[in-house]
Write an enzyme that holds these catalytic residues in place. Sequence first.
Site, PDB file in Angstrom:
ATOM      1  N   LYS A   9      -1.085  11.741   8.854  1.00  0.00           N
ATOM      2  CA  LYS A   9      -0.021  11.096   8.073  1.00  0.00           C
ATOM      3  C   LYS A   9       1.152  10.644   8.955  1.00  0.00           C
ATOM      4  O   LYS A   9       1.244  11.032  10.127  1.00  0.00           O
ATOM      5  CB  LYS A   9       0.460  12.074   6.991  1.00  0.00           C
ATOM      6  N   ARG A  85     -11.014  21.271   5.072  1.00  0.00           N
ATOM      7  CA  ARG A  85      -9.916  21.849   4.284  1.00  0.00           C
ATOM      8  C   ARG A  85      -9.512  23.216   4.835  1.00  0.00           C
ATOM      9  O   ARG A  85      -8.346  23.594   4.788  1.00  0.00           O
ATOM     10  CB  ARG A  85     -10.286  21.887   2.809  1.00  0.00           C
ATOM     11  N   THR A  91      -2.111  23.019   1.210  1.00  0.00           N
ATOM     12  CA  THR A  91      -1.419  21.722   1.110  1.00  0.00           C
ATOM     13  C   THR A  91       0.043  21.824   1.561  1.00  0.00           C
ATOM     14  O   THR A  91       0.544  20.957   2.267  1.00  0.00           O
ATOM     15  CB  THR A  91      -1.469  21.212  -0.349  1.00  0.00           C
ATOM     16  N   ARG A 102      -1.874  22.048   9.218  1.00  0.00           N
ATOM     17  CA  ARG A 102      -0.641  21.824   8.455  1.00  0.00           C
ATOM     18  C   ARG A 102       0.461  22.800   8.867  1.00  0.00           C
ATOM     19  O   ARG A 102       1.648  22.464   8.844  1.00  0.00           O
ATOM     20  CB  ARG A 102      -0.931  21.901   6.961  1.00  0.00           C
ATOM     21  N   ASN A 112       3.109  16.997   5.240  1.00  0.00           N
ATOM     22  CA  ASN A 112       2.138  18.035   5.613  1.00  0.00           C
ATOM     23  C   ASN A 112       1.123  17.553   6.658  1.00  0.00           C
ATOM     24  O   ASN A 112       0.052  18.140   6.801  1.00  0.00           O
ATOM     25  CB  ASN A 112       1.445  18.608   4.370  1.00  0.00           C
ATOM     26  N   HIS A 115      -4.220  14.716   5.434  1.00  0.00           N
ATOM     27  CA  HIS A 115      -4.945  14.741   4.155  1.00  0.00           C
ATOM     28  C   HIS A 115      -6.419  14.956   4.451  1.00  0.00           C
ATOM     29  O   HIS A 115      -6.932  14.435   5.446  1.00  0.00           O
ATOM     30  CB  HIS A 115      -4.767  13.402   3.427  1.00  0.00           C
TER      31      HIS A 115
END
Length: 136
Positions: A9, A85, A91, A102, A112, A115
């Site tokens: 991100k 994940r 998250t 993260r 964070n 994704h």
Amino acid sequence: MERTLLIIKPDAVEAGNIGNILKIVIDNGFTVKTMRMTHLTRDQAGRFYAVHKERPFFDDLCTFMMSGKIVPVALERENAVVKLRDILGETDSTKAAPGTIRALYGTSLERNASHGSDSIENGKIETAFFFGELEF
Ligand code: CMP
């Protein structure tokens, strides 16, 4: 082989963490199938996150995702969705386990750093959002 989408991100791109994040992903057995650097419009961000359209955080999420460049990365591995994940962590970066991407590179629930697709079906849909089959 299962496919999933990672997005590095704007906060992580801006902070210079593209290489650090890709190294963790590759060290965890993922193959980078294709990737690019791009800058989303509000319309594109809204279409990517359409599932969250009714949520109160939707506008802020789109504003953040169009605030700078992002790096979408199509990854493959056995059990890719769950494994990505795992290494991304929760998250909310402030709650993510130490050592996760993260926790290392994000700073909040919104900022964070990354994704990851949340299901095998979305792994296919989300990689197809950014990449055509020829790019694989
Ligand atoms: P991501 O995995 O990109 O999917 C949707 C994003 O919305 C999520 O990461 C968060 O960065 C962001 N977000 C902001 N507020 C919330 C919230 N209250 N619950 C879940 N996600 C949120």
